[in-house]
Design an enzyme around this catalytic site. Sequence first.
Site, mmCIF file in Angstrom:
data_model
loop_
_atom_site.group_PDB
_atom_site.id
_atom_site.type_symbol
_atom_site.label_atom_id
_atom_site.label_comp_id
_atom_site.label_asym_id
_atom_site.label_seq_id
_atom_site.Cartn_x
_atom_site.Cartn_y
_atom_site.Cartn_z
ATOM 1 N N ASP A 269 0.838 -1.192 0.000
ATOM 2 C CA ASP A 269 0.000 0.000 0.000
ATOM 3 C C ASP A 269 0.873 1.242 0.000
ATOM 4 O OD1 ASP A 269 0.955 0.320 2.552
ATOM 5 O OD2 ASP A 269 -0.982 0.081 3.552
ATOM 6 N N ASN A 277 -4.908 12.573 0.942
ATOM 7 C CA ASN A 277 -6.342 12.890 0.934
ATOM 8 C C ASN A 277 -6.645 14.119 1.779
ATOM 9 O OD1 ASN A 277 -7.331 10.910 -0.789
ATOM 10 N ND2 ASN A 277 -7.491 9.382 0.839
ATOM 11 N N HIS A 282 -9.825 14.186 -1.822
ATOM 12 C CA HIS A 282 -10.018 12.807 -2.310
ATOM 13 C C HIS A 282 -9.922 12.712 -3.834
ATOM 14 C CE1 HIS A 282 -11.053 10.913 1.506
ATOM 15 N NE2 HIS A 282 -11.684 12.043 1.840
ATOM 16 N N ASP A 286 -7.691 9.968 -5.529
ATOM 17 C CA ASP A 286 -8.121 8.998 -6.540
ATOM 18 C C ASP A 286 -7.182 8.986 -7.739
ATOM 19 O OD1 ASP A 286 -10.249 8.310 -4.960
ATOM 20 O OD2 ASP A 286 -11.738 9.487 -6.070
ATOM 21 N N GLU A 312 -6.190 2.044 -0.311
ATOM 22 C CA GLU A 312 -4.903 2.195 -0.992
ATOM 23 C C GLU A 312 -4.102 0.900 -0.993
ATOM 24 O OE1 GLU A 312 -4.025 3.369 3.312
ATOM 25 O OE2 GLU A 312 -5.703 3.371 1.917
#
Length: 388
Positions: A269, A277, A282, A286, A312
């Site tokens: 991750d 974020n 966000h 993304d 993630e």
Amino acid sequence: MQVIKNIKFHSVALFLFWVLLIGLLVPITVGMIITLDLERTKLKNELSVFHHETLKTLVESTEDAMLSFSPDGVSNTVRFLLRDERIVSIEVFSDIFDLYLMKVSKEIPEHEIDSSTLRQIVSKDRENLGFVQITVDNGWIVPKLKQEHNIIIILFAAMFFCALLLVIPSIHFKILRPLQRLKKQAEVLSSGDLSIVCEWQGRDELTILGQTLEAMRSKLNENFNAMKEMAVTDDLTGLPNRREFYTELKILLNLSSRYNHQLSIAIFDIDYFKNVNDTYGHGIGDEVLKELSQLVAHKARKTDLLARIGGEEFAIVLPETSVSVAGRLLNELRTVVSGWSFPHGEKLTVSIGVTGYSGVESIEQLMETADKALYEAKEQGRDRVVIH
């Protein structure tokens, strides 16, 4: 679809067979009966005309003989007329001499003959000279009718079978075979198998119906594939989602166990992704996830299975790969990621936990082991690969 599946198309074939049989036999039988009746009438009329014409001829040839009482004068005429098989007997009677000039008949018992008799008075200058009488055999038409009957039966039978030879193939190719194809097409659709294509060519009603069903199948197949794709694909990254990952992993583990091949699993991750974020929103987060998935997918081998399994967090399966080789490959991947500039303009790192499959662990055990390795990578300072 269930209604279509329950239709018994062989009953349609049987129905068409009976319709065809009755439709051909009834007109042909009626036609044969009418033709025979017309032929019988024709022969009767022919016999009647012959009877009257013969009588007229005999009257004309016996008039002088009656006046002179000369049997020899009518002998040749009578002898000639008796050659005809239709004539049974001839009588010539003279009233002047009150005697028969000629009375002859064929040697046939009278009771065996269905005969008819015509008599005509012979006169001259209003004086009756006598009469002539001819009897003909009505049964003469029987063998003629039998002969005509046989010819007509042969003719109509030939017409019937020729019609069958023409109509049956037409019904088979234009009705029964398309119905059978429609039946199979309906069975395929009702079974849920939307991958089988059924091609139709033509412009008749059954072909149009088949083309309509095919269009329905194609549209349903497109919708099904789209729904299936949505069910197994992560909307954001386009990678397989957690469900699809576990399905594919199960297959890879079975192959690895069966053929005793090496296989490695890694979970990784993004380090401090929450800060991305929180700082950039966000939307940027993304974009970072999409960029990372594309980068890893590009660097991974074609045989590797890459998936986003949550947030993630990503997972990658490396078939035919030992855990030591997997550690080296994933370290190279980690280095590429750490040197990459992401959409928010900053660099990011990833932590990776790796484990190998010995052929006995369950999916849950492997994932738990890889997750523990990932946790250790985090504990050891992140941006590293830990192997268990």
